[in-house]
Design an enzyme around this catalytic site. Structure first.
Site, PDB file in Angstrom:
ATOM      1  N   PRO A 105     -26.929 -34.352   1.043  1.00 49.06           N
ATOM      2  CA  PRO A 105     -26.064 -35.357   0.424  1.00 49.06           C
ATOM      3  C   PRO A 105     -25.305 -36.236   1.414  1.00 49.06           C
ATOM      4  CG  PRO A 105     -25.105 -33.172   0.178  1.00 49.06           C
ATOM      5  CD  PRO A 105     -26.464 -32.993   0.798  1.00 49.06           C
TER       6      PRO A 105
ATOM      7  N   ASP B  92     -34.600 -36.957   9.359  1.00 48.71           N
ATOM      8  CA  ASP B  92     -35.660 -36.209  10.025  1.00 48.71           C
ATOM      9  C   ASP B  92     -35.309 -34.733  10.181  1.00 48.71           C
ATOM     10  OD1 ASP B  92     -33.712 -36.766  11.898  1.00 48.71           O
ATOM     11  OD2 ASP B  92     -35.107 -37.268  13.502  1.00 48.71           O
TER      12      ASP B  92
END
Length: 113
Positions: free
Chosen positions: A21, A81
């Site tokens: 989040p 990533d």
């Protein structure tokens, strides 16, 4: 397009969302809210996991019992990533992830950066 790529799911299968989040300037939750609508409209069963710290996604996937993992048709990462890397490493570390053991052949992976 993501929902269409993961369909059709069998009745007992689901799509697992791993959501960071705070990724993308704390926009991960908002990205999830936009994407999940399409899966709901397509009546695809989903499960959501919101990470709380580095390593949390890996811990979650590794802790899933084989019956839980067998229901997962695909994993959608919403994050950067690091989130994607954790998910891939956790899946590869699971039993059944070696070539021709079935897990990698049936599991779709996607990302929403």
């Amino acid at each position: 397009e993501v929902a269409a790529a993961l369909l059709p799911c069998a009745r007992d299968e689901k799509i697992l969302f791993i959501v960071n989040p705070v990724s993308g300037h704390r926009m991960g939750q908002q990205h999830f809210d936009k994407v999940i609508r399409f899966f709901k409209m397509a009546h695809v069963d989903t499960e959501q996991m919101f990470t709380r710290r580095g390593g949390h996604a890996m811990e979650y996937i590794q802790a899933m019992d084989p019956a839980q993992m067998a229901r997962v048709r695909g994993i959608v990462c919403i994050g950067g990533d690091g989130t994607v890397c954790e998910v891939i490493n956790a899946v590869l570390a699971r039993e059944g992830a070696r070539p021709h053991e079935g897990l990698l052949e049936r599991l779709a992976l996607g990302t929403v950066p």
